[in-house]
Design an enzyme around this catalytic site. Structure first.
Site, PDB file in Angstrom:
ATOM      1  N   GLU B  41       0.828  -1.212   0.000  1.00 31.88           N
ATOM      2  CA  GLU B  41       0.000   0.000   0.000  1.00 31.88           C
ATOM      3  C   GLU B  41       0.866   1.268   0.000  1.00 31.88           C
ATOM      4  O   GLU B  41       1.819   1.368   0.766  1.00 31.88           O
ATOM      5  CB  GLU B  41      -0.884  -0.028   1.261  1.00 31.88           C
ATOM      6  CG  GLU B  41      -1.800   1.189   1.400  1.00 31.88           C
ATOM      7  CD  GLU B  41      -2.676   1.098   2.655  1.00 31.88           C
ATOM      8  OE1 GLU B  41      -2.410   0.229   3.518  1.00 31.88           O
ATOM      9  OE2 GLU B  41      -3.617   1.905   2.773  1.00 31.88           O
ATOM     10  N   LYS B 112      -9.243   2.456  -2.363  1.00 35.92           N
ATOM     11  CA  LYS B 112      -9.512   1.859  -1.052  1.00 35.92           C
ATOM     12  C   LYS B 112     -10.911   2.256  -0.591  1.00 35.92           C
ATOM     13  O   LYS B 112     -11.308   3.423  -0.699  1.00 35.92           O
ATOM     14  CB  LYS B 112      -8.468   2.354  -0.058  1.00 35.92           C
ATOM     15  CG  LYS B 112      -8.479   1.644   1.286  1.00 35.92           C
ATOM     16  CD  LYS B 112      -7.248   2.054   2.109  1.00 35.92           C
ATOM     17  CE  LYS B 112      -7.143   1.298   3.419  1.00 35.92           C
ATOM     18  NZ  LYS B 112      -5.875   1.625   4.124  1.00 35.92           N
ATOM     19  N   TYR B 118      -8.902   5.636  13.265  1.00 41.80           N
ATOM     20  CA  TYR B 118      -8.953   5.343  14.694  1.00 41.80           C
ATOM     21  C   TYR B 118      -7.528   5.046  15.118  1.00 41.80           C
ATOM     22  O   TYR B 118      -6.655   4.812  14.262  1.00 41.80           O
ATOM     23  CB  TYR B 118      -9.859   4.131  14.987  1.00 41.80           C
ATOM     24  CG  TYR B 118      -9.540   2.906  14.180  1.00 41.80           C
ATOM     25  CD1 TYR B 118      -8.493   2.055  14.530  1.00 41.80           C
ATOM     26  CD2 TYR B 118     -10.263   2.591  13.029  1.00 41.80           C
ATOM     27  CE1 TYR B 118      -8.171   0.934  13.779  1.00 41.80           C
ATOM     28  CE2 TYR B 118      -9.949   1.474  12.261  1.00 41.80           C
ATOM     29  CZ  TYR B 118      -8.899   0.657  12.651  1.00 41.80           C
ATOM     30  OH  TYR B 118      -8.575  -0.445  11.902  1.00 41.80           O
ATOM     31  N   CYS B 148      -5.492  -3.128   2.237  1.00 39.09           N
ATOM     32  CA  CYS B 148      -5.378  -3.221   3.701  1.00 39.09           C
ATOM     33  C   CYS B 148      -6.731  -3.326   4.421  1.00 39.09           C
ATOM     34  O   CYS B 148      -7.383  -4.353   4.354  1.00 39.09           O
ATOM     35  CB  CYS B 148      -4.547  -2.039   4.208  1.00 39.09           C
ATOM     36  SG  CYS B 148      -3.783  -2.381   5.816  1.00 39.09           S
ATOM     37  N   GLY B 298      22.178   8.084  28.569  1.00 34.25           N
ATOM     38  CA  GLY B 298      22.720   8.112  29.921  1.00 34.25           C
ATOM     39  C   GLY B 298      22.578   6.732  30.545  1.00 34.25           C
ATOM     40  O   GLY B 298      21.474   6.184  30.592  1.00 34.25           O
ATOM     41  N   SER B 300      22.647   4.493  33.722  1.00 37.73           N
ATOM     42  CA  SER B 300      22.529   4.726  35.161  1.00 37.73           C
ATOM     43  C   SER B 300      22.902   3.522  36.007  1.00 37.73           C
ATOM     44  O   SER B 300      23.065   3.632  37.206  1.00 37.73           O
ATOM     45  CB  SER B 300      21.087   5.101  35.482  1.00 37.73           C
ATOM     46  OG  SER B 300      20.250   3.969  35.272  1.00 37.73           O
ATOM     47  N   ILE B 303      17.802  -0.816  34.938  1.00 42.52           N
ATOM     48  CA  ILE B 303      17.456  -1.769  33.890  1.00 42.52           C
ATOM     49  C   ILE B 303      16.984  -1.109  32.597  1.00 42.52           C
ATOM     50  O   ILE B 303      17.236  -1.616  31.497  1.00 42.52           O
ATOM     51  CB  ILE B 303      16.418  -2.792  34.418  1.00 42.52           C
ATOM     52  CG1 ILE B 303      16.314  -3.963  33.444  1.00 42.52           C
ATOM     53  CG2 ILE B 303      15.066  -2.137  34.658  1.00 42.52           C
ATOM     54  CD1 ILE B 303      15.799  -5.210  34.047  1.00 42.52           C
ATOM     55  N   LYS B 520       2.706  16.046  30.413  1.00 39.83           N
ATOM     56  CA  LYS B 520       4.104  15.621  30.237  1.00 39.83           C
ATOM     57  C   LYS B 520       4.254  14.814  28.954  1.00 39.83           C
ATOM     58  O   LYS B 520       5.184  15.004  28.178  1.00 39.83           O
ATOM     59  CB  LYS B 520       4.540  14.723  31.411  1.00 39.83           C
ATOM     60  CG  LYS B 520       4.964  15.451  32.644  1.00 39.83           C
ATOM     61  CD  LYS B 520       5.668  14.472  33.592  1.00 39.83           C
ATOM     62  CE  LYS B 520       5.973  15.142  34.910  1.00 39.83           C
ATOM     63  NZ  LYS B 520       6.617  14.207  35.856  1.00 39.83           N
TER      64      LYS B 520
END
Lengths: 547, 547
Positions: B41, B112, B118, B148, B298, B300, B303, B520
């Site tokens: 596509e 199409k 959505y 699709c 960075g 640290s 994990i 944020k």
């Protein structure tokens, strides 16, 4: 019939607050003898709830709220907007609906047909388009209802490649077959400085074409980036605007369909004044609706922070705004003087903090890593980011929201430091070109000098190195802004922009800067929208692209 | 008929590059004796060009490129995807089209029908839906083309409030009436760890239901946040998957419709391995397509940065990744040791910089402003932002792109510092819950210990104050992640989440954290998407809302 237009300011998702406001105005209309009171699109939820519409509980709450409102509709009818579940097996989950409430019941529901899905609009994400046209019969009057975009089956476009007939249906044409006595349009139409005239043109042309009076009720108030300007109107069947409600504030008016009385319009304002009023409302509502009171920003002595500060003081009051002056070794004396002068003119709290010691510490620590390199953008950005740390420290410590002062010209060409002067909870001038920022400063000074003259007349500079001027790396703002407007608002190609009389190399350079800085804008603060194409969610460009 | 499936990796807007790649594979297919070669596509433009589709010059270039491709289609036919202007007076400007090229010409165009709008999809923003169904006749074969979503008129939903019949038309049903010999579906279907099985289920059920073989060609490669996983298939009319192409890389295969030969499928991989492969591709393509080579981050000793680093090294090579270790007075000895150990295991360059002196300068300068306040988040954030300054200094100086290491759990509850550890050009783990980050670390260590065991077993901590642990303010990650999954992916209400057996207070607290931190995330780096609901442009929440 006496129809009340209730132009109100809603908070998204605040069902209790919105319902209380609606009920208060139903009562007010009833007491004034109105037969019908009209509220704006999605008034129950506030416009636009985005993906809150995907939460079942949110929709249930909206349904309950509409039912609750019916109790107030005895002896008066009301039209309110709310989402509603599509009960058909196929199609999107919801309709964007108008509910006609009378005699303590939901009498009928009217769904939105044309779902704007372009620029800042995203309604087909959530809503199924209407295919069923019907009208209301109430107290002997035949009333047709449309919702916002339903009138815009033909629309002007700023971008010449845009189509002006985006839809295959004309709801007005369908409804006209039902021979309505008048038309109600409930809207949530955001302000942009070109939109207001387009909107009136569309309303007037529809009223004339279908020979039908139109009651148009818009919401007011800001929802983060979008500023809804109100300006609801009643237009007679000749297409004359007879009543016009206030801009940028709540308003309420009762109109008699048979005898609408004298024409009463709002005073004309110019583009800069409109933008000014829009931004003040944008700041005020962002704070009020978020539950914040206080703002901070970095005052440099330059024009962008000066204009942002004046807007903030007008929106929040001088007692709620504090600023930091953060001169560096490259700041000129007059910059500090101009900043102090402005802070004193406005009567706000200011503090001066030095950035040099912290900057020196960073540079000292980086000496072994930067060995053999020339001082440049990396070092300049440390200054901008150190300032960002001070401002965010004030914000984190005292709860002052940091206002970003970047203008649209800078934002377009990436002339700003990510995580430095691009910081902020809300970008006040991010949709205002630099040349308009100058005009706004003049407008603010029209009665007396608030912004020091020197701030307005000195050549713009970021003051990140000695004797730096914006024009070292950018064309004059008069040229830059015209190129940017052609590229961003009008979507013209480089060739077409050159044909307006600009130097091909300059055009190429500016467009390249716009394109390579998408990644910065991706992380920018929300921008108060005042134009027909603002940076933000109304302009989606791929970050990774070769074009 | 011999049909070639060309599963390729395109760059958005790179018409020359995409065309060269397509032509190369037309030649390859022709040389191998194929009758038809199928591309994915919008292969000509790359998927998804977003608002580049609103630029006339972009559409003209796409048209020219399709024409250019016809020259290669002699003795072989090809199906390619490109946008195309809607010549009707009404409707959106464009169609999302498949072009059937043969005998040096465009033989037919197929638009199409179902336009996903959505989550991450936004196609009704630009495209008009198809209403005209026709098939291809070529070399005695009747071929139907879908694009699709056209197969997804019935679809599974992760969110129980979502509808599974979003559309009013079934393109397969319409096309089945034309009695096709087989069906081609050209796709751009992005990876998510639930999507792969859904996709196969849909394809299999359609092949069975309509008793028609399906050639399904997906694109591969990442486009900023979206990772396309390939996995193209040929399914016979019994709904059996006969051929399956590779995942997360380009692949090419020729299938004979009459005699498709032995079944050949890809090896099964588990969820964590898929996510791992997706993220490696996501990083690699972001850098390659942007024209960058080198990354920094960075390290640290925790994990998240460890797992991000291993992914980056696998994507870019150890020679292209360098890290900073930036211990503070609150960093434990073992953190530094673990970080060093990992850097050495991977053979990458690392530098150690001290943040304390710079932090002290900020705090010293703020003493008069902070007088009488208690040390808290404002001070903690200064540390995180000072680290951000060092990392961005490396990035600005040497052109290394900063990788963000925030995981989905932190991102959800706002456990991160804006303009500090939230910095970065690309967020690698932003769609991976913390519990999956642990599983990924174990997966990386399955042959030998790459990530130090101590990094995996120690209690997670931001180390911004003495003895801080994530569980001081958050529930255990096993609990947190399930609540988050229920709220974000499944869109359940607080009540429904409680009913799964979680404490009401904990649920309330977590949901509140998610809601109050929209601001944020608004400014977060683009996040590589691997789930059915990632933070970013597929999840649009109002910033200012009371809900």
């Amino acid at each position: 019939m006496k129809v009340a237009l209730a132009q109100l300011n809603y908070i998204i998702g605040d069902f209790e607050g919105n319902a209380a406001k609606i009920i208060e105005h139903i009562e007010k209309a009833k007491n004034a003898g109105a037969d019908l009171v009209v509220f704006s699109e999605l008034s129950v939820t506030g416009y636009y709830p985005h993906d809150l519409l995907e939460k079942k509980e949110f929709i249930r709450k909206a349904e309950e709220t509409v039912k609750q409102l019916t109790a107030s509709c005895n002896g008066i009818a009301a039209i309110v907007g709310a989402p509603r579940i599509n009960e058909n097996e196929r199609g999107k989950t919801l309709y964007n609906s108008a509910f006609f409430l009378a005699d303590g019941k939901i009498q009928s529901v009217h769904n939105k047909t044309l779902l704007p899905t372009y620029d800042i609009f995203d309604e087909y994400r959530h809503f199924e388009p209407n295919r069923d046209f019907h009208r209301i019969e109430y107290k002997g009057e035949r009333i047709a209802i449309t919702i916002c975009e339903d009138l815009w089956d033909e629309q002007p476009t700023a971008n010449e490649f845009g189509k002006n007939k985006l839809y295959r249906v004309s709801p007005m044409e369908e409804l006209a077959k039902l021979n309505p006595g008048f038309m109600v349009n409930i809207s949530a139409s955001p302000f942009s400085y070109n939109q207001e005239n387009w909107r009136k043109d569309v309303l007037v042309s529809k009223a004339k074409k279908f020979n039908t009076p139109i009651f148009y009720v818009n919401q007011t108030g800001a929802q983060t980036e979008l500023i809804f300007d109100g300006g609801s109107v009643f237009i007679n069947e000749q297409g004359e605007i007879i009543k016009e409600l206030k801009y940028f504030e709540e308003d309420f008016l009762i109109v008699e369909t048979e005898n609408s009385g004298e024409t009463s319009l709002q005073p004309k304002t110019d583009r800069i004044e409109k933008i000014h009023d829009a931004l003040v409302l944008g700041i005020r509502d962002y704070f009020r609706k978020m539950g914040f009171k206080q703002a901070t920003l970095g005052l440099s002595g330059g024009i962008d922070s000066a204009v942002t500060l004046v807007l903030a003081v007008r929106a929040l009051g001088p007692e709620n705004v504090r600023v930091l002056l953060m001169p560096s070794k490259y700041s000129s004396d007059h910059s500090v003087k101009d900043a102090l002068h402005l802070a004193e003119n406005l009567g706000i709290r200011y503090d001066i903090v030095k950035i040099q010691d912290a900057v020196d510490e960073f540079e000292k620590e980086l000496v072994p890593l930067f060995e053999g390199t020339q001082s440049g953008i990396a070092e300049e950005n440390i200054q901008a980011r150190a300032r960002g740390i001070y401002l965010m420290a004030i914000s984190n410590k005292f709860g002052h929201i940091l206002l970003n002062t970047t203008n649209k010209s800078e934002c377009a060409v990436g002339y700003g430091t990510l995580y430095g002067d691009m910081n902020g909870g809300l970008a006040v001038l991010g949709d205002v070109y630099k040349t308009d920022v100058f005009k706004m400063a003049r407008f603010m000074n029209r009665d007396r000098e608030i912004i020091p003259e020197n701030t307005i007349i000195k050549p713009p500079s970021a003051e990140l190195r000695p004797d730096q001027k914006d024009t070292d790396s950018l064309p004059e703002y008069e040229v830059l802004d015209e190129i940017l407007f052609s590229f961003i608002e009008q979507n013209l190609s480089p060739r077409e922009i050159e044909n307006k009389g600009f130097d091909a190399e300059v055009v190429k350079k500016v467009i390249r800067l716009v394109n390579i800085n998408e990644y910065k804008r991706f992380q920018a603060a929300p921008i108060l929208r005042v134009s027909s194409k603002a940076f933000g969610f109304g302009r989606k460009m791929p970050l990774v692209a070769k074009y």
